[in-house]
Design a protein around this motif. Structure first.
Motif: not given
Length: 181
Positions: A119-127
């Motif tokens: 239950v979390m947001g999406s990850l940054p594209n760089e990650l």
């Protein structure tokens, strides 16, 4: 019925290090957190018995870490697993730290296991790009979702395999065998 399979491994195929990211955010409090910590304890003790370096990352929006490669005893692991954050969930700091560890000699070609309710947001594209680079360096990424799985928001693009633990049935199944990609 659970089956445990023993596999003979030659020296060239020795099991590599393992990094375990365990979610202790508010959404996991109660049974999901207890289950996640029990799995972490089991995996850490297995890694130690298999002479694998093992690194634990407890996360919510912050992280706490424990490196077991120095031969720390079971008591240190248990003390570490008593910690909980009970805040929001952000996997980014945990994954960034894991990626840094994968650059260290003791944690090259590591297996990473993330245990969470996701239950979390999406990850940054760089990650996500950095994770792909780590995969190219022969690191593997796995997930174990505890409880209700939010299929629409899961991080399927970064994990080599994904499992779901269903606490109602006390069973684990692989999403790769259930879903076609």
């Amino acid at each position: 019925k659970e089956d445990e399979k023993l596999v003979q491994v030659s020296d060239g195929e020795k099991l590599g290090p393992i990094i375990i990211c365990v979610d202790t955010s508010s959404s996991t409090s109660g049974s999901p957190e207890t289950i996640a910590k029990a799995v972490t304890l089991y995996m850490a003790t297995r890694a130690i018995s298999q002479d694998r370096n093992c690194y634990l990352i407890n996360f919510s929006t912050e992280i706490e870490t424990l490196d077991l490669s120095g031969g720390l005893g079971l008591q240190k692991v248990i003390e570490f697993l008593k910690m909980s954050f009970h805040g929001g969930t952000d996997a980014t700091p945990a994954l960034n730290h894991a990626l840094e560890m994968m650059k260290e000699k003791d944690y090259e070609k590591a297996d990473l296991l993330m245990i969470s309710d996701f239950v979390m947001g999406s990850l940054p594209n760089e990650l996500i790009s950095n994770i792909q680079e780590a995969k190219n360096d022969k690191n593997k990424f796995y997930s174990l979702a505890i409880g209700n799985l939010f299929l629409g928001s899961r991080l399927k693009d970064i994990f080599d395999d994904e499992w779901v633990y269903n606490p109602n049935k006390s069973s684990i199944h692989s999403l790769r065998t259930m879903l076609s990609f």
